[in-house]
Design a protein around this motif. Sequence first.
Motif, PDB file in Angstrom:
ATOM      1  N   ILE A   1       0.828  -1.211   0.000  1.00  0.00           N
ATOM      2  CA  ILE A   1       0.000   0.000   0.000  1.00  0.00           C
ATOM      3  C   ILE A   1       0.860   1.257   0.000  1.00  0.00           C
ATOM      4  O   ILE A   1       0.652   2.177  -0.801  1.00  0.00           O
ATOM      5  CB  ILE A   1      -0.935   0.010   1.226  1.00  0.00           C
ATOM      6  CG1 ILE A   1      -1.899  -1.177   1.180  1.00  0.00           C
ATOM      7  CG2 ILE A   1      -1.729   1.318   1.291  1.00  0.00           C
ATOM      8  CD1 ILE A   1      -2.800  -1.272   2.401  1.00  0.00           C
ATOM      9  N   PHE A   2       1.853   1.311   0.908  1.00  0.00           N
ATOM     10  CA  PHE A   2       2.592   2.557   1.121  1.00  0.00           C
ATOM     11  C   PHE A   2       3.990   2.571   0.512  1.00  0.00           C
ATOM     12  O   PHE A   2       4.604   3.632   0.423  1.00  0.00           O
ATOM     13  CB  PHE A   2       2.717   2.822   2.630  1.00  0.00           C
ATOM     14  CG  PHE A   2       1.403   3.000   3.326  1.00  0.00           C
ATOM     15  CD1 PHE A   2       0.612   4.112   3.092  1.00  0.00           C
ATOM     16  CD2 PHE A   2       0.939   2.039   4.213  1.00  0.00           C
ATOM     17  CE1 PHE A   2      -0.605   4.267   3.730  1.00  0.00           C
ATOM     18  CE2 PHE A   2      -0.268   2.178   4.867  1.00  0.00           C
ATOM     19  CZ  PHE A   2      -1.043   3.310   4.618  1.00  0.00           C
TER      20      PHE A   2
ATOM     21  N   HIS B   1       4.201   5.082  -2.253  1.00  0.00           N
ATOM     22  CA  HIS B   1       3.288   6.193  -1.994  1.00  0.00           C
ATOM     23  C   HIS B   1       1.847   5.760  -2.279  1.00  0.00           C
ATOM     24  O   HIS B   1       1.608   4.814  -3.030  1.00  0.00           O
ATOM     25  CB  HIS B   1       3.632   7.443  -2.807  1.00  0.00           C
ATOM     26  CG  HIS B   1       5.036   7.933  -2.632  1.00  0.00           C
ATOM     27  ND1 HIS B   1       5.602   8.138  -1.387  1.00  0.00           N
ATOM     28  CD2 HIS B   1       5.992   8.276  -3.547  1.00  0.00           C
ATOM     29  CE1 HIS B   1       6.837   8.578  -1.537  1.00  0.00           C
ATOM     30  NE2 HIS B   1       7.104   8.656  -2.823  1.00  0.00           N
ATOM     31  N   CYS B   2       0.900   6.467  -1.696  1.00  0.00           N
ATOM     32  CA  CYS B   2      -0.503   6.072  -1.766  1.00  0.00           C
ATOM     33  C   CYS B   2      -1.389   7.311  -1.845  1.00  0.00           C
ATOM     34  O   CYS B   2      -1.074   8.350  -1.264  1.00  0.00           O
ATOM     35  CB  CYS B   2      -0.864   5.230  -0.525  1.00  0.00           C
ATOM     36  SG  CYS B   2      -2.611   4.799  -0.375  1.00  0.00           S
TER      37      CYS B   2
ATOM     38  N   VAL C   1      -5.581   8.329  -1.399  1.00  0.00           N
ATOM     39  CA  VAL C   1      -6.952   7.945  -1.046  1.00  0.00           C
ATOM     40  C   VAL C   1      -7.864   9.056  -1.550  1.00  0.00           C
ATOM     41  O   VAL C   1      -7.778  10.196  -1.081  1.00  0.00           O
ATOM     42  CB  VAL C   1      -7.112   7.765   0.477  1.00  0.00           C
ATOM     43  CG1 VAL C   1      -8.534   7.325   0.815  1.00  0.00           C
ATOM     44  CG2 VAL C   1      -6.102   6.758   1.010  1.00  0.00           C
TER      45      VAL C   1
ATOM     46  N   ILE D   1      -8.850   6.473   6.026  1.00  0.00           N
ATOM     47  CA  ILE D   1      -7.601   7.005   6.578  1.00  0.00           C
ATOM     48  C   ILE D   1      -7.423   6.551   8.021  1.00  0.00           C
ATOM     49  O   ILE D   1      -6.327   6.136   8.433  1.00  0.00           O
ATOM     50  CB  ILE D   1      -7.583   8.542   6.484  1.00  0.00           C
ATOM     51  CG1 ILE D   1      -7.426   8.980   5.019  1.00  0.00           C
ATOM     52  CG2 ILE D   1      -6.456   9.129   7.322  1.00  0.00           C
ATOM     53  CD1 ILE D   1      -6.089   8.639   4.407  1.00  0.00           C
TER      54      ILE D   1
ATOM     55  N   LEU E   1      -6.418   2.955   8.066  1.00  0.00           N
ATOM     56  CA  LEU E   1      -5.016   2.809   7.671  1.00  0.00           C
ATOM     57  C   LEU E   1      -4.088   3.200   8.817  1.00  0.00           C
ATOM     58  O   LEU E   1      -3.059   2.544   9.047  1.00  0.00           O
ATOM     59  CB  LEU E   1      -4.724   3.666   6.436  1.00  0.00           C
ATOM     60  CG  LEU E   1      -5.381   3.212   5.126  1.00  0.00           C
ATOM     61  CD1 LEU E   1      -5.101   4.214   4.014  1.00  0.00           C
ATOM     62  CD2 LEU E   1      -4.910   1.821   4.724  1.00  0.00           C
TER      63      LEU E   1
ATOM     64  N   ILE F   1       5.594   6.941   7.489  1.00  0.00           N
ATOM     65  CA  ILE F   1       4.492   7.197   6.554  1.00  0.00           C
ATOM     66  C   ILE F   1       3.899   8.561   6.887  1.00  0.00           C
ATOM     67  O   ILE F   1       3.473   8.809   8.018  1.00  0.00           O
ATOM     68  CB  ILE F   1       3.427   6.101   6.648  1.00  0.00           C
ATOM     69  CG1 ILE F   1       4.052   4.744   6.308  1.00  0.00           C
ATOM     70  CG2 ILE F   1       2.265   6.397   5.699  1.00  0.00           C
ATOM     71  CD1 ILE F   1       3.167   3.560   6.636  1.00  0.00           C
TER      72      ILE F   1
ATOM     73  N   LEU G   1       1.014  11.074   6.250  1.00  0.00           N
ATOM     74  CA  LEU G   1      -0.356  11.165   5.739  1.00  0.00           C
ATOM     75  C   LEU G   1      -0.829  12.611   5.752  1.00  0.00           C
ATOM     76  O   LEU G   1      -0.636  13.326   6.738  1.00  0.00           O
ATOM     77  CB  LEU G   1      -1.314  10.312   6.582  1.00  0.00           C
ATOM     78  CG  LEU G   1      -0.986   8.816   6.688  1.00  0.00           C
ATOM     79  CD1 LEU G   1      -0.371   8.511   8.049  1.00  0.00           C
ATOM     80  CD2 LEU G   1      -2.238   7.963   6.482  1.00  0.00           C
TER      81      LEU G   1
ATOM     82  N   CYS H   1       1.196   9.583   1.830  1.00  0.00           N
ATOM     83  CA  CYS H   1      -0.181   9.134   1.633  1.00  0.00           C
ATOM     84  C   CYS H   1      -1.076  10.373   1.594  1.00  0.00           C
ATOM     85  O   CYS H   1      -1.224  11.066   2.595  1.00  0.00           O
ATOM     86  CB  CYS H   1      -0.616   8.187   2.749  1.00  0.00           C
ATOM     87  SG  CYS H   1      -2.333   7.617   2.592  1.00  0.00           S
TER      88      CYS H   1
ATOM     89  N   MET I   1       2.122   8.282  -7.294  1.00  0.00           N
ATOM     90  CA  MET I   1       1.422   7.416  -6.352  1.00  0.00           C
ATOM     91  C   MET I   1       1.376   5.992  -6.912  1.00  0.00           C
ATOM     92  O   MET I   1       0.797   5.761  -7.976  1.00  0.00           O
ATOM     93  CB  MET I   1      -0.004   7.919  -6.097  1.00  0.00           C
ATOM     94  CG  MET I   1      -0.089   9.342  -5.518  1.00  0.00           C
ATOM     95  SD  MET I   1       0.599   9.506  -3.855  1.00  0.00           S
ATOM     96  CE  MET I   1       2.100  10.412  -4.202  1.00  0.00           C
TER      97      MET I   1
ATOM     98  N   THR J   1      -0.030   3.395  -5.325  1.00  0.00           N
ATOM     99  CA  THR J   1      -1.260   2.735  -4.903  1.00  0.00           C
ATOM    100  C   THR J   1      -2.388   3.756  -4.822  1.00  0.00           C
ATOM    101  O   THR J   1      -2.186   4.869  -4.331  1.00  0.00           O
ATOM    102  CB  THR J   1      -1.090   2.068  -3.521  1.00  0.00           C
ATOM    103  OG1 THR J   1      -0.014   1.129  -3.581  1.00  0.00           O
ATOM    104  CG2 THR J   1      -2.358   1.342  -3.102  1.00  0.00           C
TER     105      THR J   1
END
Length: 566
Positions: free
Chosen positions: A170-171, A174-175, A177, A189, A192, A436, A438, A478, A495, A497
Amino acid sequence: MQKINPFEHHYFLGYVSQVLPQFVKIHFPSSVLLNGFTHYGQDFNGGLIGSFVVIEGDKVGFLGRITELSLPESERLSLNEKAFQTSDFHPTGKIEVLLSFDLYNPFKAKKGLTAYPNIGAKIFVSSGKLVQKYLSNFGVKETDTNPPVVELGHLVSTPSTSVSVSLQSIFGRHCAVVGTTGGGKSYTISKLIESIISKKNKAILIDATGEYDGKYENATTINIGDGQHVFHYTQLTIDDMFFLLRPSPKTQTPKLMEAMRSLKIVKINNENNLEHNGNVIPVQDGLLKKSGTQKKPYEVYYYRNISKIEDGLATFDFMKLSRQLNEECAFDNGTSWGNISQTDISYCVSLMARINNIANTPEYDNIFGFKKLKDDKTDITVLLDKFLAEDNSMLLRMNFGDVPFDFQVREILANAIGKYLLTKARAKTFVNKPVIFLMDEAHQFLNKSVRDEYFEAKPLDAFDSIAKECRKHGLFLCLATQMPRDIPIGTLSQMGTFIVHRLITFNDKEAINNACSTANKNTLDFLPILGEGEAILTGVDFPMPIILKFDEPENRPNSKTPALSS
């Protein structure tokens, strides 16, 4: 490893009737095959559309998803309940081919399609265990003995089939949403964050609205905007200071740079006069008085301390910057400075006004502490370093709920935090302990710029650099946004993902389609009809897109819409 036969004759559906590069067509010998089918004992959620099937091949098997069902034109006029139950109809369908697998080791999926099914190949309902195993193996290397696999939810088509995936998949690249308001983005979020913490990984969250106020395990919250915690201006880079002050490039920028250098020299030299061979440049009230002096003392001291002076940080007394700027307007006579030039002062008047305005604006002072000395107990960078150093701290939540929208303070502050982490990433700080990062409501902070009085723009691009550079440095980004079209395409394309909740507008869907190489038209067709909490999970490490419903997090974000009175 548990063995499984993916081709159980009890779950036979039909035959391949046509083969195309991205999908095959299925012929159902009898319409009865569509009635009452169970997914290895698991009920379908509203029919076969979106459900997984397996297709026999010569050397490999294929996993696919049913995307369309129809009746031949010649049979539509005869459609009725009795005829359908007596198998008088022969439906057809379209199957999107997702991946291939080894016939002797069905759990081993292969990226890409090196072969295709043959005409007449048999098609069966897929086992839920087979799909679950594929999902948990995505992004996991064969050398990984204990991958960080977490359970996120279940498949929409078969609710009893759970979705467990590796955090690395996933991360690790990079991700993003994305999804419209009400699609479940905030809950995702939060889910996650809980998953990251459960595997003892560190996460930093920019909480744009203050909605993530739950009691996360081993979490620390920094409330920004009330003056209690500040990103002290001495931790800003010179570029960040330029974003704040917006000097014009030709007349004001050179003077501003010299003023900053002079104040840094005064601080490094402990406010003592500069002296060399009998020549003196006096320091009065913390200002370097250049008018009517020789340059030699300044030049000697500058080159002896150039590494400290040109360290890229705003380590000077900001409250004296406007007056020092006035001192920089002295005539340059080559080897000496003459009297103050009124013409140069007139060019810098607007800049001096901006400096004084910023210094005396509460919104700025509560964020950057221009009138305060740096305090290790309240400085955000010190608290950030402390969080990174402590093994038992898993989440650092930066609450932007009280940060004003005026004067582009939010954008400049977020960019400064991003640049601070970018500098640490470039110094290999996160290689052994990845972090990570976010960012909620990313459209408020990305693709922004500040303009000077001549309308020349300076981009706030720290997060663009993080997306392009920092994957290999262990800083994973993220982004969460309801408007992917407002995210720079250069950032969005980095990104690896995507977790895509309901999207309706054409521009938003096109932004995802352009940025995500694994998204295709068949998958994007599901976006407008996804329910609350449902999303498409797709990315570089996912050979096939997954349509799942996220489980509710233990810590629900405070994102409810206020109710009107009845």
